[in-house]
Design a protein around this motif. Structure first.
Motif, PDB file in Angstrom:
ATOM      1  N   ILE A 289       0.826  -1.207   0.000  1.00  0.00           N
ATOM      2  CA  ILE A 289       0.000   0.000   0.000  1.00  0.00           C
ATOM      3  C   ILE A 289       0.855   1.249   0.000  1.00  0.00           C
ATOM      4  O   ILE A 289       0.520   2.246  -0.588  1.00  0.00           O
ATOM      5  N   ASN A 290       1.982   1.191   0.663  1.00  0.00           N
ATOM      6  CA  ASN A 290       2.792   2.388   0.738  1.00  0.00           C
ATOM      7  C   ASN A 290       4.258   2.010   0.721  1.00  0.00           C
ATOM      8  O   ASN A 290       4.822   1.626   1.735  1.00  0.00           O
TER       9      ASN A 290
ATOM     10  N   CYS B 261     -16.704  11.173 -14.034  1.00  0.00           N
ATOM     11  CA  CYS B 261     -15.470  10.424 -14.292  1.00  0.00           C
ATOM     12  C   CYS B 261     -14.411  10.772 -13.250  1.00  0.00           C
ATOM     13  O   CYS B 261     -13.598   9.924 -12.881  1.00  0.00           O
ATOM     14  N   ILE B 262     -14.414  11.995 -12.722  1.00  0.00           N
ATOM     15  CA  ILE B 262     -13.456  12.372 -11.685  1.00  0.00           C
ATOM     16  C   ILE B 262     -13.828  11.687 -10.373  1.00  0.00           C
ATOM     17  O   ILE B 262     -12.971  11.119  -9.689  1.00  0.00           O
ATOM     18  N   GLU B 263     -15.106  11.711 -10.019  1.00  0.00           N
ATOM     19  CA  GLU B 263     -15.558  11.017  -8.810  1.00  0.00           C
ATOM     20  C   GLU B 263     -15.302   9.521  -8.918  1.00  0.00           C
ATOM     21  O   GLU B 263     -14.916   8.869  -7.954  1.00  0.00           O
ATOM     22  N   GLU B 264     -15.504   8.966 -10.109  1.00  0.00           N
ATOM     23  CA  GLU B 264     -15.235   7.539 -10.339  1.00  0.00           C
ATOM     24  C   GLU B 264     -13.744   7.242 -10.153  1.00  0.00           C
ATOM     25  O   GLU B 264     -13.366   6.240  -9.545  1.00  0.00           O
ATOM     26  N   PHE B 265     -12.884   8.131 -10.648  1.00  0.00           N
ATOM     27  CA  PHE B 265     -11.442   7.979 -10.478  1.00  0.00           C
ATOM     28  C   PHE B 265     -11.085   7.971  -8.997  1.00  0.00           C
ATOM     29  O   PHE B 265     -10.363   7.095  -8.516  1.00  0.00           O
ATOM     30  N   ILE B 266     -11.608   8.931  -8.245  1.00  0.00           N
ATOM     31  CA  ILE B 266     -11.325   9.019  -6.812  1.00  0.00           C
ATOM     32  C   ILE B 266     -11.850   7.790  -6.087  1.00  0.00           C
ATOM     33  O   ILE B 266     -11.161   7.196  -5.256  1.00  0.00           O
ATOM     34  N   SER B 267     -13.071   7.377  -6.417  1.00  0.00           N
ATOM     35  CA  SER B 267     -13.670   6.202  -5.774  1.00  0.00           C
ATOM     36  C   SER B 267     -12.845   4.945  -6.043  1.00  0.00           C
ATOM     37  O   SER B 267     -12.584   4.144  -5.132  1.00  0.00           O
ATOM     38  N   ASN B 268     -12.402   4.763  -7.289  1.00  0.00           N
ATOM     39  CA  ASN B 268     -11.598   3.582  -7.634  1.00  0.00           C
ATOM     40  C   ASN B 268     -10.227   3.632  -6.974  1.00  0.00           C
ATOM     41  O   ASN B 268      -9.703   2.617  -6.520  1.00  0.00           O
ATOM     42  N   LYS B 269      -9.647   4.812  -6.901  1.00  0.00           N
ATOM     43  CA  LYS B 269      -8.339   4.941  -6.261  1.00  0.00           C
ATOM     44  C   LYS B 269      -8.459   4.650  -4.763  1.00  0.00           C
ATOM     45  O   LYS B 269      -7.618   3.960  -4.186  1.00  0.00           O
ATOM     46  N   ARG B 270      -9.520   5.155  -4.142  1.00  0.00           N
ATOM     47  CA  ARG B 270      -9.767   4.881  -2.723  1.00  0.00           C
ATOM     48  C   ARG B 270      -9.952   3.370  -2.499  1.00  0.00           C
ATOM     49  O   ARG B 270      -9.402   2.808  -1.565  1.00  0.00           O
TER      50      ARG B 270
ATOM     51  N   PHE C  72      -8.798   0.914  -4.335  1.00  0.00           N
ATOM     52  CA  PHE C  72      -7.491   0.296  -4.523  1.00  0.00           C
ATOM     53  C   PHE C  72      -6.669   0.418  -3.238  1.00  0.00           C
ATOM     54  O   PHE C  72      -6.081  -0.551  -2.771  1.00  0.00           O
ATOM     55  N   GLN C  73      -6.642   1.603  -2.653  1.00  0.00           N
ATOM     56  CA  GLN C  73      -5.869   1.819  -1.430  1.00  0.00           C
ATOM     57  C   GLN C  73      -6.435   1.013  -0.261  1.00  0.00           C
ATOM     58  O   GLN C  73      -5.674   0.467   0.541  1.00  0.00           O
ATOM     59  N   GLU C  74      -7.757   0.939  -0.158  1.00  0.00           N
ATOM     60  CA  GLU C  74      -8.363   0.143   0.911  1.00  0.00           C
ATOM     61  C   GLU C  74      -7.992  -1.327   0.778  1.00  0.00           C
ATOM     62  O   GLU C  74      -7.664  -1.990   1.760  1.00  0.00           O
ATOM     63  N   LEU C  75      -8.020  -1.836  -0.449  1.00  0.00           N
ATOM     64  CA  LEU C  75      -7.655  -3.242  -0.674  1.00  0.00           C
ATOM     65  C   LEU C  75      -6.183  -3.469  -0.377  1.00  0.00           C
ATOM     66  O   LEU C  75      -5.805  -4.464   0.234  1.00  0.00           O
TER      67      LEU C  75
ATOM     68  N   MET D 217      -8.247  -9.274  -5.232  1.00  0.00           N
ATOM     69  CA  MET D 217      -6.941  -9.404  -5.883  1.00  0.00           C
ATOM     70  C   MET D 217      -7.035  -9.044  -7.369  1.00  0.00           C
ATOM     71  O   MET D 217      -6.152  -8.397  -7.922  1.00  0.00           O
ATOM     72  N   ASN D 218      -8.158  -9.429  -8.015  1.00  0.00           N
ATOM     73  CA  ASN D 218      -8.361  -9.080  -9.422  1.00  0.00           C
ATOM     74  C   ASN D 218      -8.453  -7.566  -9.600  1.00  0.00           C
ATOM     75  O   ASN D 218      -7.926  -7.019 -10.560  1.00  0.00           O
ATOM     76  N   ASP D 219      -9.138  -6.886  -8.660  1.00  0.00           N
ATOM     77  CA  ASP D 219      -9.215  -5.415  -8.717  1.00  0.00           C
ATOM     78  C   ASP D 219      -7.823  -4.807  -8.623  1.00  0.00           C
ATOM     79  O   ASP D 219      -7.478  -3.891  -9.372  1.00  0.00           O
ATOM     80  N   ILE D 220      -7.005  -5.309  -7.713  1.00  0.00           N
ATOM     81  CA  ILE D 220      -5.644  -4.795  -7.559  1.00  0.00           C
ATOM     82  C   ILE D 220      -4.846  -5.018  -8.839  1.00  0.00           C
ATOM     83  O   ILE D 220      -4.183  -4.114  -9.330  1.00  0.00           O
ATOM     84  N   CYS D 221      -4.931  -6.218  -9.385  1.00  0.00           N
ATOM     85  CA  CYS D 221      -4.180  -6.524 -10.606  1.00  0.00           C
ATOM     86  C   CYS D 221      -4.674  -5.692 -11.787  1.00  0.00           C
ATOM     87  O   CYS D 221      -3.884  -5.259 -12.620  1.00  0.00           O
ATOM     88  N   ARG D 222      -5.977  -5.435 -11.843  1.00  0.00           N
ATOM     89  CA  ARG D 222      -6.537  -4.661 -12.957  1.00  0.00           C
ATOM     90  C   ARG D 222      -5.969  -3.246 -12.983  1.00  0.00           C
ATOM     91  O   ARG D 222      -5.687  -2.693 -14.023  1.00  0.00           O
ATOM     92  N   TYR D 223      -5.798  -2.648 -11.821  1.00  0.00           N
ATOM     93  CA  TYR D 223      -5.307  -1.273 -11.781  1.00  0.00           C
ATOM     94  C   TYR D 223      -3.798  -1.187 -11.631  1.00  0.00           C
ATOM     95  O   TYR D 223      -3.218  -0.133 -11.845  1.00  0.00           O
ATOM     96  N   GLY D 224      -3.146  -2.274 -11.264  1.00  0.00           N
ATOM     97  CA  GLY D 224      -1.690  -2.265 -11.159  1.00  0.00           C
ATOM     98  C   GLY D 224      -1.199  -1.097 -10.334  1.00  0.00           C
ATOM     99  O   GLY D 224      -1.557  -0.961  -9.183  1.00  0.00           O
ATOM    100  N   ASN D 225      -0.441  -0.234 -10.916  1.00  0.00           N
ATOM    101  CA  ASN D 225       0.064   0.925 -10.189  1.00  0.00           C
ATOM    102  C   ASN D 225      -0.808   2.152 -10.431  1.00  0.00           C
ATOM    103  O   ASN D 225      -0.352   3.275 -10.349  1.00  0.00           O
ATOM    104  N   LEU D 226      -2.039   1.954 -10.798  1.00  0.00           N
ATOM    105  CA  LEU D 226      -3.047   2.973 -11.060  1.00  0.00           C
ATOM    106  C   LEU D 226      -2.884   3.662 -12.413  1.00  0.00           C
ATOM    107  O   LEU D 226      -3.674   4.521 -12.756  1.00  0.00           O
TER     108      LEU D 226
END
Length: 194
Positions: free
Chosen positions: A44-45, A131-140, A142-145, A158-167
């Motif tokens: 995560i960090n 699309c901006i709210e969707e970006f923030i929601s998806n990034k959040r 990803f970070q929660e996972l 795990m599939n969600d994490i792999c789908r976004y990789g490094n965002l």
């Protein structure tokens, strides 16, 4: 295509940014890489693990806080750690993050934070800019996972994490949506020119 969602270190402090950060206790740090520290693939960090390993090599302390980032469409306060040298100076030593960071130490800078999920501020917060709210929601999400231990993640997580990789995939998708929305793109470009 311009990357409207790419996050960078602010170059200047201005009113809108000051209201978001609520602090005068910030420092600008430029990354110093004199190591080849290896970290886990899913983390995560990266800064937390990197600084801890850097301390093993060079002594000093880990200082927890937030890195302030901005893009054309949002601000982000991201949990971050820097190295405090034995001489009490702060250093940015994390590979893979921005070369330059704006860092604000936590109120209790030597205690690891419980929450790793970033705070965001949407610079275009109306319903049309979903699309901006969707970006923030998806990034959040990803970070929660990523803040969970890998053993407790479900297969879908795990599939969600792999789908976004490094965002970067999420950034590309958001930028494509912005490019199609001429009104939003025009407002972003006007704001950037200010």
């Amino acid at each position: 295509m311009k990357s409207h969602s790419k996050l960078n270190c602010p170059e200047t402090i201005y009113n809108e940014l000051e209201q978001f950060i609520h602090s005068k206790n910030y420092v600008f740090l430029t990354r110093k890489l004199d190591h080849n520290i290896q970290i886990r693939k899913y983390n995560i960090n990266d800064s937390f693990e990197t600084v801890a390993k850097y301390i093993d090599l060079h002594g000093g302390k880990i200082v927890y806080g937030v890195s302030i980032l901005e893009s054309d469409i949002l601000f982000e306060k991201q949990a971050f750690a820097v190295w405090e040298s034995p001489e009490n100076t702060l250093h940015h030593v994390t590979r893979g993050s921005n070369m330059k960071i704006m860092f604000i130490p936590n109120e209790n800078p030597y205690v690891i934070p419980e929450d790793y999920v970033s705070d965001f501020y949407n610079l275009f917060s109306t319903k049309e800019e979903s699309c901006i709210e969707e970006f923030i929601s998806n990034k959040r999400r990803f970070q929660e996972l990523m803040s969970k231990t890998t053993n407790s993640l479900t297969e879908d997580e795990m599939n969600d994490i792999c789908r976004y990789g490094n965002l970067s995939a999420l950034e590309r998708l958001t930028n494509k949506k912005i490019e199609k929305d001429f009104d939003l793109k025009d407002r972003i470009l006007k704001r950037v020119k200010k």
